[in-house]
Design a protein around this motif. Sequence first.
Motif, PDB file in Angstrom:
ATOM      1  N   TYR A  30       0.843  -1.209   0.000  1.00 47.17           N
ATOM      2  CA  TYR A  30       0.000   0.000   0.000  1.00 47.17           C
ATOM      3  C   TYR A  30       0.879   1.261   0.000  1.00 47.17           C
ATOM      4  O   TYR A  30       0.754   2.114  -0.886  1.00 47.17           O
ATOM      5  CB  TYR A  30      -0.924  -0.062   1.220  1.00 47.17           C
ATOM      6  N   SER A  31       1.779   1.365   0.983  1.00 43.84           N
ATOM      7  CA  SER A  31       2.611   2.575   1.059  1.00 43.84           C
ATOM      8  C   SER A  31       3.471   2.731  -0.191  1.00 43.84           C
ATOM      9  O   SER A  31       3.685   3.844  -0.681  1.00 43.84           O
ATOM     10  CB  SER A  31       3.541   2.520   2.283  1.00 43.84           C
ATOM     11  N   THR A  32       3.953   1.616  -0.705  1.00 45.94           N
ATOM     12  CA  THR A  32       4.862   1.688  -1.852  1.00 45.94           C
ATOM     13  C   THR A  32       4.087   2.059  -3.122  1.00 45.94           C
ATOM     14  O   THR A  32       4.586   2.837  -3.953  1.00 45.94           O
ATOM     15  CB  THR A  32       5.615   0.348  -2.015  1.00 45.94           C
ATOM     16  N   THR A  55      15.147  -1.598   2.367  1.00 45.89           N
ATOM     17  CA  THR A  55      14.925  -2.519   3.491  1.00 45.89           C
ATOM     18  C   THR A  55      15.808  -2.171   4.689  1.00 45.89           C
ATOM     19  O   THR A  55      16.953  -1.749   4.551  1.00 45.89           O
ATOM     20  CB  THR A  55      15.182  -3.978   3.066  1.00 45.89           C
ATOM     21  N   ASP A  56      15.236  -2.418   5.856  1.00 45.10           N
ATOM     22  CA  ASP A  56      15.825  -2.085   7.153  1.00 45.10           C
ATOM     23  C   ASP A  56      16.346  -3.410   7.719  1.00 45.10           C
ATOM     24  O   ASP A  56      15.543  -4.271   8.083  1.00 45.10           O
ATOM     25  CB  ASP A  56      14.683  -1.504   8.013  1.00 45.10           C
ATOM     26  N   GLU A  57      17.640  -3.583   7.773  1.00 48.18           N
ATOM     27  CA  GLU A  57      18.177  -4.940   7.936  1.00 48.18           C
ATOM     28  C   GLU A  57      18.933  -5.202   9.227  1.00 48.18           C
ATOM     29  O   GLU A  57      19.357  -6.324   9.468  1.00 48.18           O
ATOM     30  CB  GLU A  57      19.062  -5.271   6.716  1.00 48.18           C
ATOM     31  N   LYS A 266       1.160   5.188   9.935  1.00 48.47           N
ATOM     32  CA  LYS A 266       0.967   6.104  11.063  1.00 48.47           C
ATOM     33  C   LYS A 266       1.681   5.655  12.341  1.00 48.47           C
ATOM     34  O   LYS A 266       1.967   6.468  13.207  1.00 48.47           O
ATOM     35  CB  LYS A 266      -0.524   6.293  11.334  1.00 48.47           C
ATOM     36  N   GLU A 267       1.971   4.351  12.462  1.00 44.90           N
ATOM     37  CA  GLU A 267       2.563   3.867  13.714  1.00 44.90           C
ATOM     38  C   GLU A 267       4.021   4.292  13.876  1.00 44.90           C
ATOM     39  O   GLU A 267       4.572   4.171  14.967  1.00 44.90           O
ATOM     40  CB  GLU A 267       2.439   2.333  13.804  1.00 44.90           C
ATOM     41  N   ILE A 268       4.640   4.802  12.821  1.00 45.40           N
ATOM     42  CA  ILE A 268       6.044   5.199  12.979  1.00 45.40           C
ATOM     43  C   ILE A 268       6.214   6.722  12.870  1.00 45.40           C
ATOM     44  O   ILE A 268       7.283   7.213  12.555  1.00 45.40           O
ATOM     45  CB  ILE A 268       6.979   4.430  12.007  1.00 45.40           C
ATOM     46  N   TRP A 296      -4.033   2.438   8.433  1.00 45.28           N
ATOM     47  CA  TRP A 296      -3.761   0.996   8.363  1.00 45.28           C
ATOM     48  C   TRP A 296      -4.754   0.280   7.467  1.00 45.28           C
ATOM     49  O   TRP A 296      -5.954   0.565   7.511  1.00 45.28           O
ATOM     50  CB  TRP A 296      -3.839   0.382   9.756  1.00 45.28           C
ATOM     51  N   LEU A 297      -4.228  -0.648   6.750  1.00 45.75           N
ATOM     52  CA  LEU A 297      -5.059  -1.562   5.993  1.00 45.75           C
ATOM     53  C   LEU A 297      -5.490  -2.644   6.968  1.00 45.75           C
ATOM     54  O   LEU A 297      -4.644  -3.279   7.613  1.00 45.75           O
ATOM     55  CB  LEU A 297      -4.181  -2.161   4.899  1.00 45.75           C
ATOM     56  N   LEU A 298      -6.789  -2.806   7.099  1.00 45.26           N
ATOM     57  CA  LEU A 298      -7.309  -3.776   8.071  1.00 45.26           C
ATOM     58  C   LEU A 298      -7.829  -5.002   7.328  1.00 45.26           C
ATOM     59  O   LEU A 298      -8.325  -4.890   6.207  1.00 45.26           O
ATOM     60  CB  LEU A 298      -8.461  -3.162   8.875  1.00 45.26           C
TER      61      LEU A 298
HETATM   62  O1  ME8 Z   1       8.454  -0.022  10.672  1.00 45.20           O
HETATM   63  N1  ME8 Z   1      -1.485  -0.903   6.686  1.00 45.20           N
HETATM   64  O2  ME8 Z   1       9.209  -1.420   9.005  1.00 45.20           O
HETATM   65  P1  ME8 Z   1       7.959  -2.369   8.767  1.00 45.20           P
HETATM   66  C1  ME8 Z   1      -0.829   0.119   6.130  1.00 45.20           C
HETATM   67  N2  ME8 Z   1      11.657  -0.645   9.397  1.00 45.20           N
HETATM   68  N3  ME8 Z   1       0.503   0.193   6.009  1.00 45.20           N
HETATM   69  C2  ME8 Z   1       1.208  -0.846   6.470  1.00 45.20           C
HETATM   70  C3  ME8 Z   1       0.589  -1.972   7.074  1.00 45.20           C
HETATM   71  C4  ME8 Z   1      -0.825  -1.972   7.160  1.00 45.20           C
HETATM   72  N4  ME8 Z   1      -1.507  -2.970   7.677  1.00 45.20           N
HETATM   73  N5  ME8 Z   1       1.549  -2.839   7.432  1.00 45.20           N
HETATM   74  C5  ME8 Z   1       2.737  -2.292   7.055  1.00 45.20           C
HETATM   75  C6  ME8 Z   1       9.328  -0.438   9.933  1.00 45.20           C
HETATM   76  N6  ME8 Z   1       2.539  -1.085   6.475  1.00 45.20           N
HETATM   77  C7  ME8 Z   1      10.699   0.202   9.963  1.00 45.20           C
HETATM   78  C8  ME8 Z   1      10.622   1.511   9.204  1.00 45.20           C
HETATM   79  S1  ME8 Z   1      11.736   3.693   8.189  1.00 45.20           S
HETATM   80  C9  ME8 Z   1      13.098   4.557   8.465  1.00 45.20           C
HETATM   81  C10 ME8 Z   1      11.910   2.263   9.163  1.00 45.20           C
HETATM   82  C11 ME8 Z   1       3.570  -0.199   5.906  1.00 45.20           C
HETATM   83  O3  ME8 Z   1       8.446  -3.494   7.943  1.00 45.20           O
HETATM   84  C12 ME8 Z   1       3.505   1.187   6.532  1.00 45.20           C
HETATM   85  O4  ME8 Z   1       4.140   2.085   5.684  1.00 45.20           O
HETATM   86  O5  ME8 Z   1       7.298  -2.666  10.055  1.00 45.20           O
HETATM   87  C13 ME8 Z   1       4.339   0.973   7.776  1.00 45.20           C
HETATM   88  O6  ME8 Z   1       4.844   2.169   8.346  1.00 45.20           O
HETATM   89  C14 ME8 Z   1       5.453   0.131   7.243  1.00 45.20           C
HETATM   90  O7  ME8 Z   1       4.829  -0.725   6.269  1.00 45.20           O
HETATM   91  C15 ME8 Z   1       6.100  -0.654   8.368  1.00 45.20           C
HETATM   92  O8  ME8 Z   1       7.021  -1.516   7.842  1.00 45.20           O
END
Ligand code: ME8
Length: 739
Positions: A30-32, A55-57, A266-268, A296-298
Amino acid sequence: MTESASNPNRFYLTTPIYYVNARPHLGHAYSTIVCDAIARRKRALGIETWFLTGTDEHGQKIERSAKAAGCTPEEFATKIAGEFRGLWDRLGLTYDDFIRTTEPRHIRGVQHLFATLRDKGYIYKGSYTGQYCVFDEAYVDGPPETPCPDCGRPTETVSEENYFFKLSAFERKLLEFYEANPEFMGPESTRREVISFVRSGLKDLSVSRTSFSWGIPVPGDEKHVVYVWLDALANYITALGYGSDDPKDKARFEKFWPADIHLIGKEISRFHCVYWPAFLMAAGVALPRSVRANGWLLFDQGKMSKSRGNIVRAETVHEVLGADALRYFLLREIPFGQDGNFSFDALVQRYNGDLANGYGNLVSRVVNMVHRYFGGFAPEAGAETPAEATLRGNAEAAIAAFGPAFDELNFSDALKTLWAVVAETDGYLTANAPWKKPAERSDADHARLQARVLATAAEAIRVITALAYPILPDAAAKVWAQLGLGELAEAAKSGFLRDLAWGGLKAGTKFGEPAPLFPRAEKEAIERMQSLEDENNRTAVEAAGGGSGTENAKAPAPAKQEMAAVPVKAAVAMAPVAAATRAAPMAAKVVATAEAVGASAPSASVDLPVAPQTAVGASAQAAAETAAQGPQHITIDDFAKVELRVAQILVAERVPKADKLLRLEVDLGTEKRQILAGIAEHYEPEKLIGRRIVIVANLAPRKMRGLESNGMLLAASLEGGAPVLAGFLEDVPLGARLK
Ligand code: ME8
């Protein structure tokens, strides 16, 4: 802080970089996809655009996931990063750069940033003793055993010598910055939350760790690794070349920084709207222009996430309906910034209504008629009558309204406006019926009407298609070719949207061959998607309420006072119950899995009413019906049928010739029982003795390998099927019932 004036001719936007401990799902897509749509529109407006994802590794969470999977963190990260990148490619997402935080360019940049912060006096050495949530990679206020206020998971006590960032020095500066830049963060709910978090007081932030090594070494003090969020956030600048001496990198950084949009979930927000600007202020680097949080996508009533086990994969929708259908649904259905439900049923309804019967059908009618009546050449419209003037006026109004709505990320309204023109064009065609010649109309008059109506309708389609291109790139390219306008990708490169105006389709243009765009989806489409997901779930049963997820891990950042006020007892005591109610389908799967791995006999089933949407093997028909009716609930009476009790393991031993099976004797306070559990590959029997666990106590006994099993353990099942036994942080009496 360096200031940089906004340059309207270039645009830099970023997605979050995704953790590599979980495979991509629709939430990540969704975000991408939102970023891809923005990037495509900007490029089509002639704006030089840089779209970054990655990616955050690093971090303890990844280190542990790799260990559980039996590989090195490098191998683990490479595999999952490849899955993210591969998926984005399959979906046709046009990112310009994909950064991995394990790349040398990133490591160099993070070390440069760390050293700069330290040199400027914003990082000092101290010691930290407190709680840490590994799942959130976040520090938690409170005494030992405080659960994480964001995800409710147990925190770990860490006692380390750390480097600290002087976050407290930025409280006032941040508040002033938010005040002076109301556009910096959105939506409004995010802005309010962030401001109240900062107002409640900022403490210095520990920005290094010594208790594990999977991270970027602190320059000059290599027993420390950089805190994973400082590492991750820096990707937005390191990918452009921050910290590099190479003139090409410097030029790219100068050109694109500061970012125009950091698009995040929104959670970050706390990390992006508080920590990140503070780090940048301290380093003397310009601040991003905006941070925008999607909702959030629910799915199945909860945030779609790995740890809830309620994910849908983008591949599934892509395979059955195509990437455009997914893009359209996500952007049209969910007002950006709000949470939105995903269901296959709603997806197919939208697809059929707006794409198959709406836009697709309109294009097909017009292109076919141009071929039939004009040999495939665009006719001359001739003089406008009031009907054409009305349609043109509506299309021009849509051109004027679409851009501003889209640029404010109000995609849903932008598309609504555009699809009104689809409906108006359809109505205009039907009202003028160029396929029907009334007896009293002369042939010449009829030919003029056909030319006028089809030329006008085709022009409306051109305008609709041009505007819809960022959301429907594949379909738009096909329609562009059918209208005889050539390669849309080429047109996009030369900024065709910049000068979009009514009247661009020239008479005499040779149309391409008609080709179907969006074939109508029948019930089988839903069944197919459902069974693709079931199939996937069968092969990778995922965890409910625990595990390797990235998850509800990061609920919206509560203010500090709220954090302190989290009722520890309730949060902890509720966790297992929640797993069995909120996530009933998964809980059933999880329990069944824990047994099934140990037995060759068919896996046991629990008498929980399983919602058909996610039940393994449930009919897709039922799934569709359920989706149509909305979420399924079970009653408290249904739940009460399952007797969950606290038990203690007294004896644990391997079952001869059964690699996966352990024989346990457990004490329920009033009675002792024998239970067989398929956890031998993941738990050493000796280490289980004395552990308090949760069992399903009223399951019908059954025999495995000639031994009777009298109950079932409750466990979450991680990626790859590894079980994690449910337990308690506090003392609970044996036999206590969970309800
Ligand atoms: O938080 N609905 O990575 P992450 C909408 N690495 N968006 C969603 C989603 C949902 N149900 N689930 C995931 C991290 N996303 C960190 C971020 S940035 C410097 C570091 C999307 O793998 C949304 O954009 O948990 C969310 O913030 C992100 O994936 C979280 O990805």
